[in-house]
Design an enzyme around this catalytic site. Structure first.
Site, mmCIF file in Angstrom:
data_model
loop_
_atom_site.group_PDB
_atom_site.id
_atom_site.type_symbol
_atom_site.label_atom_id
_atom_site.label_comp_id
_atom_site.label_asym_id
_atom_site.label_seq_id
_atom_site.Cartn_x
_atom_site.Cartn_y
_atom_site.Cartn_z
ATOM 1 N N HIS A 114 75.447 -9.628 42.175
ATOM 2 C CA HIS A 114 76.787 -10.209 42.125
ATOM 3 C C HIS A 114 77.238 -10.561 43.531
ATOM 4 C CE1 HIS A 114 77.090 -5.821 42.459
ATOM 5 N NE2 HIS A 114 78.116 -6.055 43.250
ATOM 6 N N HIS A 116 80.667 -10.936 45.782
ATOM 7 C CA HIS A 116 82.101 -10.638 45.852
ATOM 8 C C HIS A 116 82.825 -11.816 46.502
ATOM 9 C CE1 HIS A 116 81.773 -6.091 45.464
ATOM 10 N NE2 HIS A 116 80.519 -6.405 45.765
#
Ligand code: 5GP
Ligand code: ZN
Length: 153
Positions: A114, A116
């Site tokens: 992922h 951010h």
């Protein structure tokens, strides 16, 4: 080195069956989603560094960027850059961070790739950021504002 397979250590490693972000991607676990297509999903971080802190993920399980196809890595960062514009517009931020952790040594907590997107204000300059707590209504309103900004983009 090219072709050489190396592992990145993470004692919190889990497979797709036990992975929180896989569950979010499949709609089995709730999230404040701001974007979704066939390949990627983006949603608010549940324990954010700032209002609008968003996580952008490939839907397919992979632990680090080394587990992803090159084109998908490119797509992930392009999407994160696109989402950053909506996050900044929705929050009135004065800057933003793109952050991506690989491995326990890098403080990776969730073992599903992922990126951010963390909006920041001038008041954050030069200071370490602490996690903040937002109520459900504020998370809902923030995700709605990001979705609206993305639709205009
Ligand atoms: P990492 O340190 O692995 O790069 O960041 C993982 C992030 O995922 C953390 O900022 C954490 O707050 C967030 N997170 C952990 N569990 C959940 C969850 O169940 N839902 C959401 N939306 N975020 C989560
Ligand atoms: Zn996963």
């Amino acid at each position: 080195m090219k072709g050489e397979k190396r592992e990145i250590f993470n004692s919190a490693s889990v497979g797709p069956d036990k992975c929180t972000f896989c569950k979010i991607a499949k709609g089995e676990f709730p999230s404040y989603t701001v974007f979704e297509d066939e390949t990627y999903i983006a949603f608010l971080d549940i324990n954010p560094f700032s209002k609008g802190h968003t996580l952008v993920c490939p839907k397919a399980h992979g632990e680090t960027v080394w587990d992803m196809k090159e084109a998908e890595i490119g797509g992930l960062f392009l999407l994160a850059a696109r989402i950053s514009r909506a996050v900044v517009e929705a929050t009135g931020a004065e800057g933003f961070r793109l952050l991506q952790n690989n491995g326990e040594a890098a403080n990776q907590i969730v073992s599903h790739v992922h990126v951010h997107v963390i909006p920041v204000m001038m008041s954050h300059k030069g200071k370490p950021m602490d996690r903040i707590r937002l109520e459900g209504k504020e998370m809902e309103d923030t995700s709605a504002a990001i979705r609206k900004a993305l639709a205009r983009d």
